[in-house]
Design an enzyme around this catalytic site. Structure first.
Site, PDB file in Angstrom:
ATOM      1  N   HIS B 184      -5.568   8.790  -5.599  1.00 38.09           N
ATOM      2  CA  HIS B 184      -4.729   9.312  -4.526  1.00 38.09           C
ATOM      3  C   HIS B 184      -5.577   9.960  -3.435  1.00 38.09           C
ATOM      4  O   HIS B 184      -5.341   9.784  -2.243  1.00 38.09           O
ATOM      5  CB  HIS B 184      -3.738  10.322  -5.090  1.00 38.09           C
ATOM      6  CG  HIS B 184      -2.908  10.969  -4.041  1.00 38.09           C
ATOM      7  ND1 HIS B 184      -1.893  10.315  -3.398  1.00 38.09           N
ATOM      8  CD2 HIS B 184      -2.999  12.194  -3.463  1.00 38.09           C
ATOM      9  CE1 HIS B 184      -1.371  11.121  -2.492  1.00 38.09           C
ATOM     10  NE2 HIS B 184      -2.024  12.261  -2.507  1.00 38.09           N
ATOM     11  N   ARG B 282      11.795   3.506   9.906  1.00 38.95           N
ATOM     12  CA  ARG B 282      12.593   3.879   8.731  1.00 38.95           C
ATOM     13  C   ARG B 282      13.822   4.637   9.209  1.00 38.95           C
ATOM     14  O   ARG B 282      13.688   5.619   9.932  1.00 38.95           O
ATOM     15  CB  ARG B 282      11.793   4.806   7.807  1.00 38.95           C
ATOM     16  CG  ARG B 282      10.486   4.238   7.320  1.00 38.95           C
ATOM     17  CD  ARG B 282       9.834   5.247   6.368  1.00 38.95           C
ATOM     18  NE  ARG B 282       8.588   4.733   5.817  1.00 38.95           N
ATOM     19  CZ  ARG B 282       7.393   5.017   6.301  1.00 38.95           C
ATOM     20  NH1 ARG B 282       7.281   5.830   7.333  1.00 38.95           N
ATOM     21  NH2 ARG B 282       6.318   4.503   5.754  1.00 38.95           N
ATOM     22  N   ASP B 431       5.597  -1.090  -2.497  1.00 37.15           N
ATOM     23  CA  ASP B 431       6.596  -1.499  -3.483  1.00 37.15           C
ATOM     24  C   ASP B 431       6.229  -2.822  -4.140  1.00 37.15           C
ATOM     25  O   ASP B 431       6.477  -3.018  -5.336  1.00 37.15           O
ATOM     26  CB  ASP B 431       7.985  -1.599  -2.842  1.00 37.15           C
ATOM     27  CG  ASP B 431       8.774  -0.299  -3.002  1.00 37.15           C
ATOM     28  OD1 ASP B 431       8.530   0.407  -4.001  1.00 37.15           O
ATOM     29  OD2 ASP B 431       9.606  -0.002  -2.138  1.00 37.15           O
ATOM     30  N   ARG B 441       5.216   3.853  -8.749  1.00 33.83           N
ATOM     31  CA  ARG B 441       4.407   4.355  -7.638  1.00 33.83           C
ATOM     32  C   ARG B 441       4.072   5.829  -7.783  1.00 33.83           C
ATOM     33  O   ARG B 441       3.109   6.320  -7.212  1.00 33.83           O
ATOM     34  CB  ARG B 441       5.185   4.180  -6.320  1.00 33.83           C
ATOM     35  CG  ARG B 441       5.007   2.845  -5.699  1.00 33.83           C
ATOM     36  CD  ARG B 441       5.995   2.647  -4.579  1.00 33.83           C
ATOM     37  NE  ARG B 441       5.703   3.526  -3.440  1.00 33.83           N
ATOM     38  CZ  ARG B 441       6.370   3.469  -2.301  1.00 33.83           C
ATOM     39  NH1 ARG B 441       7.342   2.608  -2.150  1.00 33.83           N
ATOM     40  NH2 ARG B 441       6.060   4.261  -1.315  1.00 33.83           N
ATOM     41  N   CYS B 478       3.405  -3.916   6.187  1.00 31.64           N
ATOM     42  CA  CYS B 478       3.517  -2.481   6.418  1.00 31.64           C
ATOM     43  C   CYS B 478       3.288  -1.845   5.059  1.00 31.64           C
ATOM     44  O   CYS B 478       3.717  -2.361   4.050  1.00 31.64           O
ATOM     45  CB  CYS B 478       4.874  -2.102   7.006  1.00 31.64           C
ATOM     46  SG  CYS B 478       6.282  -2.579   6.020  1.00 31.64           S
TER      47      CYS B 478
END
Lengths: 91, 563
Positions: B184, B282, B431, B441, B478
């Protein structure tokens, strides 16, 4: 004992900024005002944790109550505040 | 001076005083005998310390939203009912840290029960608890440090929650003792453009405040450098950032093959600076935290704000992406044992079609009122039939450009068939990774499976890109992967036509593309596709990339025309 029941007017509910503004105003009142939803246990309006834990959303019915000198004015001030859309108020 | 070696995770140089991310305090075993007066005093002292620290952070926070969250935490810390309830717990035999923990646990349960916005604020309560407990125990404040000036953040490793409020203007660089190039930390650093080194054993032995420098390409960290070195390293870094900031114009390879560089946004507020267009708008923000769906007028206004800011440019609107994992009260979705695999995205329209049709109508009205080139796409499409139905709905509302997101492997495998029914595809790699590798995720332990450099993911991207080339229709990406300057070369080489990312990431990707020809990108893509593992794919691309001169960082003059 002065009591008023109003609908939460803020778009985001009684969270975040609306809650902060409401709690700050409650702390300025000369008497202890309580707030509750439905028949649940009332919490002090100047308790940030208590007010947030109500989980009141836009349109939720909340009841304010206070006792003593200036109770009516305090309840009215806070009720008017709750009915406004506090998300739309400038910082 | 002491040289430490780690793995370079995000390129660039950085230097400054190091400050560590303190772990949350461990709650000690309950004290056997408690002096109530002393414990009550400790509670009050902890509240004072924590409220003062949070107030200072709120006063210096650069982001207005972050400041608001911090001020709300101050009000929670100073809440009289917190102290009253803690006193009662102490009278019942608890010590100060346990009393505070128990009281906040009660509020935590109420927040979770309320759901929605409040459930998401549980982390603020947990953070407050950790701070109060640390103050009671005389330990350093947990979480991201805030020394009030720029610094190098050091940590064992960083979890997403640690870094949510990370201020890129204050964190010059990141060094972690653990993690890997796909952790991460590494992904975040690359996204924010912060130089980073991971797996650097010994970094936690460096004292807070000591000066250090890091090279995010080679992985070398030097502890105990001079103030002069700090100045030089940061001046070089600043010059690099300024050079990138001057780069303008559309994305293209060195031989002028266009690869559109688009922005991911949630509202008009996210539009900073000049962009070619928006590749992912979004629309969830509008729907969050409310008991009724937003009205037609409200939606038109929000969409028009975005469209009006982008005259003549492309804006890809993603229709509502909600589900049991991102619950919206008015959808009344049933609780699902496995929400990521449940009724979410376009699937919501199976039960509640009006949410989609209201949204399409509003997009159509807003689009007609502006000059933006409005495209619409649906999330969570699995089959060509679903894609066809969505396109039909878009056409009914006069929306000329309809597409779908490719996040489900089934849709990626049949990209050619899906494309017969739509005008474009947009691959959501985050995803698509989750569903291809059956890896949540949010599960940090599976981060290696969610690496976009996984050959299986690249193979699915190749299938989609090839289908686009054959159909003569655009296929964009994206997601996290589009913001990686090296991976962008792979995507361009596969035939992907646009890359959409956080606006901040665009300059580095633009620079990377401008330094390579399309033919070089194709070789790079082939090498990545042929590699047996993510590590091998990265290494193969690094070799090809440096041999073509990008490593020198010399930008093509063409992209500096507006400098």
């Amino acid at each position: 004992m002065p009591t008023r029941t109003v609908l939460v007017g803020s778009a985001s509910g009684l969270h975040a900024r609306p809650a902060a503004l409401f709690v700050a105003e409650a702390a300025k009142q000369p008497v202890l005002v309580t707030i509750r939803t439905g028949d649940k246990k009332p919490v002090p309006a100047r308790s940030m944790l208590g007010v947030l834990s109500l989980g009141a959303k836009k349109g939720t019915e909340v009841t304010l109550e206070a006792d003593g000198d200036g109770a009516q004015a305090a309840v009215d001030t806070l009720a008017d505040l709750l009915e406004r859309d506090l998300d739309a108020v400038d910082a | 001076m002491r040289e430490l070696r780690g793995i370079g995770a995000s390129p660039g140089g950085a230097a400054g005083p190091v400050y560590r991310l303190a772990p949350p305090p461990a709650l000690p075993p309950s004290a056997e005998t408690v002096d109530p007066a002393a414990e009550k005093a400790a509670v009050r002292e902890a509240v004072l310390v924590v409220a003062a620290d949070l107030t200072r952070r709120a006063d210096t926070a650069l982001d207005a939203t972050a400041a608001e969250v911090l001020r709300a935490q101050v009000m929670m810390a100073q809440d009289e009912t917190l102290i009253d309830a803690a006193d009662i717990a102490i009278d019942g035999g608890a010590d100060a840290p346990h009393a505070l923990t128990d009281v906040l646990a009660g509020h935590r349960a109420a927040f979770e029960a309320a759901g929605g916005y409040l459930a998401e604020r549980v982390s603020d309560l947990d953070d407050l608890r950790d701070r109060l407990v640390a103050a009671c125990l005389g330990q350093p404040m947990p979480g991201v440090p805030d020394p009030g000036h720029p610094y190098l953040l050091i940590a064992s490793d960083l979890a997403p929650a640690d870094t949510a409020g990370l201020e890129p203007d204050l964190v010059l660089g990141l060094v972690t003792a653990e993690g890997g190039p796909t952790s991460h930390t590494a992904i975040l650093a690359r996204t924010l453009g912060i130089p980073a080194v991971v797996r650097c054993a010994g970094i936690l032995d460096v004292a807070d405040g000591a000066l250090a420098s890091l090279d995010g390409a080679s992985g070398v960290v030097v502890a105990g450098v001079s103030a002069e070195t700090v100045r030089t390293v940061n001046a070089d870094r600043l010059a690099e950032i300024e050079r990138r900031a001057r780069s303008q114009g559309p994305g293209r390879t060195r031989d002028s093959h266009p690869v559109a560089l688009l922005a991911n946004i949630g509202s008009a507020r996210d539009l900073t600076g000049e962009v070619e267009g928006v590749g992912l708008f979004r629309t969830e923000l509008l729907y969050l935290d409310r008991s009724d769906p937003p009205s037609h007028e409200e939606q038109v206004a929000a969409y028009r704000d975005v469209f009006a800011a982008l005259p003549g440019r492309k804006v890809v609107v993603r229709t509502l992406d909600a589900g049991a994992d991102k619950p919206l009260p008015f959808l009344r979705l049933a609780d699902e044992p496995n929400p990521a695999l449940g009724v979410r995205g376009l699937r919501v329209a199976r039960q509640t079609p009006t949410v989609l049709t209201t949204q399409l109508a509003a997009i159509s009205v807003a689009a007609a009122a502006t000059d933006a080139d409005v495209w619409v796409m649906a999330p969570m499409v699995a089959t060509a039939a679903e894609a066809a139905a969505f396109t039909e709905s878009c056409r009914e509302y006069g929306l000329p450009t309809a597409g779908v997101m490719i996040e489900v492997p089934a849709a990626a495998l049949r990209a050619g068939q899906v494309l017969r029914h739509v005008d474009f595809l947009s691959v959501g790699t985050n995803d698509l990774s989750q569903y291809t590798f059956a890896a949540d995720r949010m599960c940090g332990d599976l981060a290696d499976l969610l690496d976009p450099w996984q050959p299986a993911l690249i193979a699915l991207l190749a299938t989609c890109a090839a289908a686009g080339v054959e159909a003569g229709k655009p296929v964009g990406v994206c997601g996290e992967s589009a913001a990686d300057p090296d991976f962008a070369l792979v995507l361009a080489g596969l035939g992907i036509t646009s890359l959409s990312m956080a606006p901040r990431s665009i300059p580095a990707v633009r620079e990377s593309l401008a330094a390579h020809t399309l033919d070089e990108c194709r070789q790079i893509a082939e090498a990545a596709l042929a590699a047996p593992s993510p590590e091998a794919a990265r290494a193969a691309v690094a070799v090809l990339r440096s041999s073509s001169g990008w490593a020198t960082g010399a930008p093509d003059e063409d992209i500096r025309i507006r400098g």
